[in-house]
Design an enzyme around this catalytic site. Structure first.
Site, PDB file in Angstrom:
ATOM      1  N   HIS A  34      -4.770   3.143   3.579  1.00  0.00           N
ATOM      2  CA  HIS A  34      -4.110   1.942   3.061  1.00  0.00           C
ATOM      3  C   HIS A  34      -4.661   0.661   3.686  1.00  0.00           C
ATOM      4  O   HIS A  34      -5.067  -0.256   2.986  1.00  0.00           O
ATOM      5  CB  HIS A  34      -2.608   2.053   3.322  1.00  0.00           C
ATOM      6  CG  HIS A  34      -1.813   0.933   2.742  1.00  0.00           C
ATOM      7  ND1 HIS A  34      -1.601   0.802   1.384  1.00  0.00           N
ATOM      8  CD2 HIS A  34      -1.179  -0.115   3.318  1.00  0.00           C
ATOM      9  CE1 HIS A  34      -0.873  -0.281   1.159  1.00  0.00           C
ATOM     10  NE2 HIS A  34      -0.603  -0.858   2.318  1.00  0.00           N
ATOM     11  N   ASP A  60      -4.413   6.851  -0.020  1.00  0.00           N
ATOM     12  CA  ASP A  60      -3.476   5.866   0.544  1.00  0.00           C
ATOM     13  C   ASP A  60      -2.253   6.610   1.077  1.00  0.00           C
ATOM     14  O   ASP A  60      -1.515   7.257   0.331  1.00  0.00           O
ATOM     15  CB  ASP A  60      -3.066   4.877  -0.555  1.00  0.00           C
ATOM     16  CG  ASP A  60      -2.296   3.684  -0.006  1.00  0.00           C
ATOM     17  OD1 ASP A  60      -1.449   3.887   0.900  1.00  0.00           O
ATOM     18  OD2 ASP A  60      -2.518   2.561  -0.480  1.00  0.00           O
ATOM     19  N   SER A  69      -0.506  -4.563  -1.114  1.00  0.00           N
ATOM     20  CA  SER A  69       0.640  -3.848  -0.542  1.00  0.00           C
ATOM     21  C   SER A  69       1.935  -4.609  -0.827  1.00  0.00           C
ATOM     22  O   SER A  69       2.244  -4.864  -1.987  1.00  0.00           O
ATOM     23  CB  SER A  69       0.399  -3.638   0.955  1.00  0.00           C
ATOM     24  OG  SER A  69       1.314  -2.737   1.494  1.00  0.00           O
TER      25      SER A  69
END
Ligand SMILES: *[C@@H]1O[C@H](CO)[C@@H](O)[C@H](O)[C@H]1NC(C)=O
Ligand SMILES: *[C@@H]1O[C@H](CO)[C@@H](O)[C@H](O)[C@H]1NC(C)=O
Length: 469
Positions: free
Chosen positions: A390, A358, A208
């Site tokens: 996610h 996601d 991320s």
């Protein structure tokens, strides 16, 4: 001890959605808080005069620290911090800090560089601060990702975790973060106390926000730091296209990541010279207040401050949707999208993974990045996780990441580009060996809580896991 740690992970993760009084639920810290200074007040973060003439990656000062989970539970490893010289977007010298954890049985020919997702433009959220015993825990993601770092320590890897956003904590500018990671690796490599041998092998990873740093380190390394012995890169949930990411985040539970990104891109070490005038011209008073809060608060607070709001609202800025299509803004966003320039293609084996569903970072953009890199002869393993969202995917992918890291260090990754899809979200801690089981059990426990927060998880991770354990 183990039980209370599990409870704290739970609290920390729940805290991502509700920033309630975590502190009051925890025992008093064993060290008075005043002994650990926030980066702005801590002289260690100030580079010595003349540091700008040092080469990128030069160690400017060093210290031992006591590393701790959640600021409370000391971790039984040697831990050091290095202030090192790195480079701002405009090429001038800046200094930032990396934290190095060395386990007892450390392999001396290699180490892991772990870019934690601190996702904030406030200096008090630098991971180097959060990792210290006695520090308040404003950076909950960094605290949870410390459990993942613990896995690599248990496997005998020294792990370094850089403050890759630099001294101003600029969240968003990938080029700055990439240089921060690479210079952090240089600093660790030359840190004699670790006893590393030769030109140590390195695998860099991040998920991320951490994949912004890692993807850019991978992209810039062939030109910026070609002398490093990089064996692999791992990037999951990668925000490869900033414009696409902005659209996906806008008006959701994660829109609060946008103001710190706008503030981060506008810092002097990033694109302040380009963006500052424009931003201050178009922001409303309310919008400016939100940006001010974004440079003083960490991610949890940021998410609450801009929950389900839009950066296109007239209460935030005066240009509506044209805001991000202004030529100055577009130029900055484009410069920070990955896989745009062929001469910025990673050369080391790279593992990219992403959940189809996601809800935070667009899957299609990551896939496009992989396709471009593969057209440019990169060596990429791309795994699509067909279930999970996610947050859950970071944890579900851990066994695959560990296998890739082992293969990368051994030089046994497959060459060329390969893609596969994993259908099930099954994490079996026993399969990875008994030494990792206790840590993975803690992470699975964390996953239960993430599953509750992660509204778009299609499968039932709790059910899947409980029937497979
Ligand atoms: C990034 O995403 C935007 C919006 O989806 C798109 O217009 C643009 O072409 C993308 N850029 C790249 C480099 O893929
Ligand atoms: C260049 O970067 C330095 C270091 O962050 C910053 O202080 C300076 O203001 C920047 N200069 C310009 C013209 O943007």
């Amino acid at each position: 001890m183990a039980l209370s740690l599990v409870r704290m992970v739970r609290l920390a993760l729940v805290g991502l959605a509700a920033f309630t009084s975590i502190a009051s639920a925890l025992p008093a810290p064993p060290v008075p808080r005043s002994t650990v200074l926030a980066p702005d007040a801590d002289p260690f973060y100030q580079p010595p005069a003349g540091f700008a003439s040092e080469a990128p990656g030069t160690i400017l000062s060093q210290r031992d620290i006591t590393a701790a989970f959640f600021g409370l539970i000391p971790i039984d490893v040697e831990a050091y911090q290095l202030l090192y010289r790195t480079t701002a977007v405009n090429g001038s010298a800046i200094a930032t800090v990396t934290t190095v954890f060395k386990p007892k049985n450390a392999k001396l020919d290699r180490f892991v560089s772990f870019a934690t997702a601190y996702d904030s433009s406030a200096t008090k959220c630098q991971p180097s601060y959060a990792y210290q015993l006695g520090a308040p825990q404003d950076s909950l993601i960094a605290s949870v990702e410390l459990l993942i770092i613990e896995i690599y320590l248990a496997l005998g890897y020294t792990v370094a975790s850089p403050d890759y956003e630099g001294p101003e904590a600029a969240f968003g500018p990938g080029r700055l973060a990439g240089m921060g990671v690479l210079d952090g690796i240089r600093a660790v490599k030359s840190f004699k106390t670790l006893g590393l041998t030769g030109n140590p092998m390195v695998v860099g990873m991040g998920y991320s926000g951490g994949a912004i740093a890692t993807g850019w380190a991978a992209s810039l390394q062939p030109k910026y730091a070609s002398e490093l012995n990089i064996k692999g890169w791992v990037q999951g949930g990668t925000p490869s296209n900033v414009t696409g990411t902005m659209y996906q985040l806008d008006n959701t539970a994660f829109s609060g990541l946008l103001p710190p990104a706008i503030a981060g891109l506008s810092k002097p070490s990033a694109y302040g010279a380009e963006l500052d005038t424009f931003i201050s011209k178009v922001m409303t008073a309310d919008g400016q207040k939100i940006l001010d809060s974004a440079v003083s608060e960490c991610v949890t607070e940021d998410l609450l401050a801009f929950f389900e709001r839009s950066i296109f609202e007239s209460s935030f800025q005066s240009m509506g949707e044209d805001f991000i299509f202004d030529p100055i803004v577009q130029s900055v966003l484009k410069q920070n999208s990955m896989a745009v320039n062929k001469d910025e293609t990673p050369t080391a084996p790279t593992f990219v993974y992403h959940a189809t569903n996601d809800e935070v970072i667009p899957y299609a953009d990551a896939k496009k990045m992989v396709n471009s890199w593969c057209n440019w002869d990169a060596n990429v393993k791309f795994t699509t996780y067909a279930s999970g969202g996610h947050a859950t995917t970071e944890i579900i992918a851990i066994p695959d990441v560990i296998n890739f890291v082992k293969n990368a260090f051994a030089g046994t990754t497959k060459s060329g580009c390969i893609a596969n899809t994993e259908l099930g979200s099954i994490l079996n801690p026993i399969a990875l060996g008994v030494e990792l089981e206790p840590i993975l059990v803690k992470l699975i426990d964390a996953l239960f809580n993430l599953g509750e927060q992660d509204s778009k998880v299609k499968s039932d991770p709790v059910g899947v896991l409980s029937t497979n354990l």
